[in-house]
Scaffold this motif. Structure first.
Motif, PDB file in Angstrom:
ATOM      1  N   VAL A  33       0.837  -1.211   0.000  1.00 24.64           N
ATOM      2  CA  VAL A  33       0.000   0.000   0.000  1.00 24.64           C
ATOM      3  C   VAL A  33       0.871   1.261   0.000  1.00 24.64           C
ATOM      4  CG1 VAL A  33      -1.909  -1.077   1.257  1.00 24.64           C
ATOM      5  CG2 VAL A  33      -0.160   0.144   2.531  1.00 24.64           C
ATOM      6  N   LEU A  34       0.252   2.343  -0.449  1.00 27.54           N
ATOM      7  CA  LEU A  34       0.933   3.653  -0.447  1.00 27.54           C
ATOM      8  C   LEU A  34       0.238   4.591   0.529  1.00 27.54           C
ATOM      9  CD1 LEU A  34       1.148   4.279  -4.321  1.00 27.54           C
ATOM     10  CD2 LEU A  34       2.997   3.469  -2.828  1.00 27.54           C
ATOM     11  N   ILE A  35       1.015   5.405   1.190  1.00 25.54           N
ATOM     12  CA  ILE A  35       0.463   6.535   1.952  1.00 25.54           C
ATOM     13  C   ILE A  35       0.900   7.798   1.217  1.00 25.54           C
ATOM     14  CG2 ILE A  35       0.583   7.827   4.131  1.00 25.54           C
ATOM     15  CD1 ILE A  35      -0.869   5.222   4.458  1.00 25.54           C
ATOM     16  N   LEU A  36      -0.060   8.619   0.833  1.00 27.99           N
ATOM     17  CA  LEU A  36       0.262   9.857   0.110  1.00 27.99           C
ATOM     18  C   LEU A  36       0.156  11.011   1.094  1.00 27.99           C
ATOM     19  CD1 LEU A  36      -1.872   9.196  -3.077  1.00 27.99           C
ATOM     20  CD2 LEU A  36       0.450   8.421  -2.549  1.00 27.99           C
ATOM     21  N   GLY A  73      -7.731   9.521   4.743  1.00 28.20           N
ATOM     22  CA  GLY A  73      -8.318   8.386   5.442  1.00 28.20           C
ATOM     23  C   GLY A  73      -9.072   7.416   4.539  1.00 28.20           C
ATOM     24  N   GLN A  74      -9.213   7.746   3.247  1.00 28.17           N
ATOM     25  CA  GLN A  74      -9.928   6.813   2.353  1.00 28.17           C
ATOM     26  C   GLN A  74      -8.916   5.962   1.593  1.00 28.17           C
ATOM     27  OE1 GLN A  74     -12.792   8.709  -0.276  1.00 28.17           O
ATOM     28  NE2 GLN A  74     -12.722  10.516   1.024  1.00 28.17           N
ATOM     29  N   TRP A  75      -9.311   4.743   1.311  1.00 28.40           N
ATOM     30  CA  TRP A  75      -8.457   3.922   0.459  1.00 28.40           C
ATOM     31  C   TRP A  75      -8.829   4.194  -0.998  1.00 28.40           C
ATOM     32  CZ3 TRP A  75      -4.034   2.190   1.918  1.00 28.40           C
ATOM     33  CH2 TRP A  75      -3.829   1.841   3.253  1.00 28.40           C
ATOM     34  N   LEU A  76      -7.902   4.832  -1.726  1.00 28.78           N
ATOM     35  CA  LEU A  76      -8.100   5.128  -3.144  1.00 28.78           C
ATOM     36  C   LEU A  76      -7.079   4.304  -3.925  1.00 28.78           C
ATOM     37  CD1 LEU A  76      -8.426   8.982  -2.621  1.00 28.78           C
ATOM     38  CD2 LEU A  76     -10.285   7.345  -2.860  1.00 28.78           C
ATOM     39  N   GLU A  77      -6.891   4.631  -5.195  1.00 26.04           N
ATOM     40  CA  GLU A  77      -5.884   3.877  -5.944  1.00 26.04           C
ATOM     41  C   GLU A  77      -4.917   4.819  -6.640  1.00 26.04           C
ATOM     42  OE1 GLU A  77      -7.173   0.428  -8.376  1.00 26.04           O
ATOM     43  OE2 GLU A  77      -5.546   1.122  -9.701  1.00 26.04           O
ATOM     44  N   ALA A  78      -3.641   4.542  -6.518  1.00 21.23           N
ATOM     45  CA  ALA A  78      -2.627   5.337  -7.223  1.00 21.23           C
ATOM     46  C   ALA A  78      -1.540   4.391  -7.711  1.00 21.23           C
ATOM     47  CB  ALA A  78      -2.012   6.382  -6.290  1.00 21.23           C
ATOM     48  N   MET A  79      -1.142   4.541  -8.942  1.00 22.91           N
ATOM     49  CA  MET A  79      -0.088   3.709  -9.544  1.00 22.91           C
ATOM     50  C   MET A  79      -0.381   2.223  -9.352  1.00 22.91           C
ATOM     51  SD  MET A  79       3.295   5.932  -8.649  1.00 22.91           S
ATOM     52  CE  MET A  79       3.566   7.485  -9.472  1.00 22.91           C
ATOM     53  N   ALA A 122      -4.069   3.282  -2.063  1.00 23.45           N
ATOM     54  CA  ALA A 122      -3.332   4.466  -1.589  1.00 23.45           C
ATOM     55  C   ALA A 122      -4.212   5.292  -0.671  1.00 23.45           C
ATOM     56  CB  ALA A 122      -2.898   5.319  -2.782  1.00 23.45           C
ATOM     57  N   MET A 123      -3.664   5.629   0.494  1.00 26.80           N
ATOM     58  CA  MET A 123      -4.429   6.453   1.432  1.00 26.80           C
ATOM     59  C   MET A 123      -3.792   7.844   1.569  1.00 26.80           C
ATOM     60  SD  MET A 123      -5.064   6.236   5.483  1.00 26.80           S
ATOM     61  CE  MET A 123      -5.986   4.728   5.636  1.00 26.80           C
ATOM     62  N   PRO A 124      -4.550   8.900   1.226  1.00 28.24           N
ATOM     63  CA  PRO A 124      -4.065  10.257   1.498  1.00 28.24           C
ATOM     64  C   PRO A 124      -4.071  10.523   3.000  1.00 28.24           C
ATOM     65  CG  PRO A 124      -5.830  10.285  -0.149  1.00 28.24           C
ATOM     66  CD  PRO A 124      -5.823   8.913   0.474  1.00 28.24           C
ATOM     67  N   MET A 125      -3.024  11.168   3.471  1.00 30.31           N
ATOM     68  CA  MET A 125      -2.967  11.554   4.895  1.00 30.31           C
ATOM     69  C   MET A 125      -2.551  13.013   5.009  1.00 30.31           C
ATOM     70  SD  MET A 125      -1.333   8.683   7.381  1.00 30.31           S
ATOM     71  CE  MET A 125      -1.253   9.843   8.722  1.00 30.31           C
ATOM     72  N   LEU A 126      -3.000  13.651   6.075  1.00 27.49           N
ATOM     73  CA  LEU A 126      -2.566  15.024   6.328  1.00 27.49           C
ATOM     74  C   LEU A 126      -1.055  15.028   6.515  1.00 27.49           C
ATOM     75  CD1 LEU A 126      -5.329  16.064   8.887  1.00 27.49           C
ATOM     76  CD2 LEU A 126      -5.160  16.721   6.474  1.00 27.49           C
ATOM     77  N   HIS A 127      -0.424  16.051   5.976  1.00 31.52           N
ATOM     78  CA  HIS A 127       1.040  16.114   6.079  1.00 31.52           C
ATOM     79  C   HIS A 127       1.429  16.453   7.526  1.00 31.52           C
ATOM     80  CE1 HIS A 127       5.175  17.016   5.213  1.00 31.52           C
ATOM     81  NE2 HIS A 127       4.988  16.634   3.967  1.00 31.52           N
TER      82      HIS A 127
END
Ligand code: URA
Length: 268
Positions: free
Chosen positions: A201-204, A224-230, A234-239
């Motif tokens: 998995v990726l964390i963005l 917090g959502q599981w999306l898809e990248a590459m 992939a889950m976007p997270m606050l920086h």
């Protein structure tokens, strides 16, 4: 510099001065005497008329004019068979001007065998100095948060460790935002980086990474959502740099980490 005779300084002192100016975000050389722009001719001299475009002229044209930085990056990235090759390919890649203001390539840290690969934005001053991503204040907060769910970039066990990189391998001078062109030309290297490390998995982390990889902005909605990248979940997270400025948002980041932990445990 007023009051300083540069001729008296040693090469080391001159280099140190130049580095200091770079650190301060200086990216343009100014002359000692001001330029009177009103005195400059209104019309710049025009180049001579272009020569007719014949096959011979095309062949004789300097190769650089034909170079598309993104195609070049794709070619260089595809030729990398290992992570070491990829790092070397980035070090050799000449088209991204970010490299001019940075001390070194910041490639990655942690364990490339880890199940989780975290992608941040770009190195800051500390990362540029040390050559590793997320080692400054934002990185220390990241380490603490990961520690709270039993993960660490230094763990020996790939199930608990983490692999960390950034969208951009060079520090943008003065920590400015990267341009669209800079991001586009470095993206093929990141894509290959993900292929070679092949995490589960990726964390963005942060808006720039999300926009580059998902084509969408709005981290506060996507986090917090599981999306898809590459091709990967992939889950976007606050920086974490944002969390340092907005500590009240740590609660959301904590929720996202728990969601990551749940997923890893469910698929262990
Ligand atoms: N912020 C990032 O996005 N990456 C780093 O490496 C450090 C700070």
């Amino acid at each position: 510099m007023p009051g300083m005779d540069l001729d008296d300084l040693s090469p080391d002192a001159l280099r140190a001065l130049l580095e200091w100016q770079r650190e301060m975000g200086v990216d343009e050389a100014l002359t000692e005497t001001p330029v009177d722009r009103f005195a400059l001719p209104e019309k710049m001299p025009q180049p001579a008329a272009a020569a007719p475009l014949t096959p011979a002229a095309v062949q004789a044209a300097p190769a650089d004019e034909a170079v598309d930085p993104v195609t070049e990056a794709e070619r260089a990235a595809a030729a990398a068979a290992t992570l070491e090759d990829l790092r070397a390919a980035i070090e050799r890649y000449p088209h991204c001007d970010l490299r001019l203001g940075a001390k070194q390539v910041v490639f990655s840290d942690g364990d490339p065998r880890a199940r989780v690969m975290l992608i941040g934005e770009a190195p800051g001053r500390d990362e540029d100095r040390q050559g590793k991503p997320f080692v400054g204040q934002a990185g220390q907060l990241l380490d603490k948060m990961l520690d709270a769910i039993g993960m660490s970039r230094h763990a020996d066990d790939p199930g608990r460790s983490l692999y960390i990189t950034n969208l951009l391998p060079w520090r943008p001078e003065g920590n400015r935002d990267p341009t669209v062109e800079e991001t586009a030309m470095m993206l093929p290297f990141l894509r290959r980086h993900v292929e070679l490390a092949d995490p589960e998995v990726l964390i963005l982390m942060g808006n720039h990474a999300c926009f580059a990889l998902l084509g969408r902005r709005g981290i506060t909605k996507m986090r917090g959502q599981w999306l898809e990248a590459m091709g990967k979940p992939a889950m976007p997270m606050l920086h974490t740099a944002y969390l340092l400025r907005q500590p009240h948002a740590k609660r959301q980041a904590w929720e996202d980490l728990l969601r990551l932990q749940d997923r890893l445990e469910a698929k262990a």
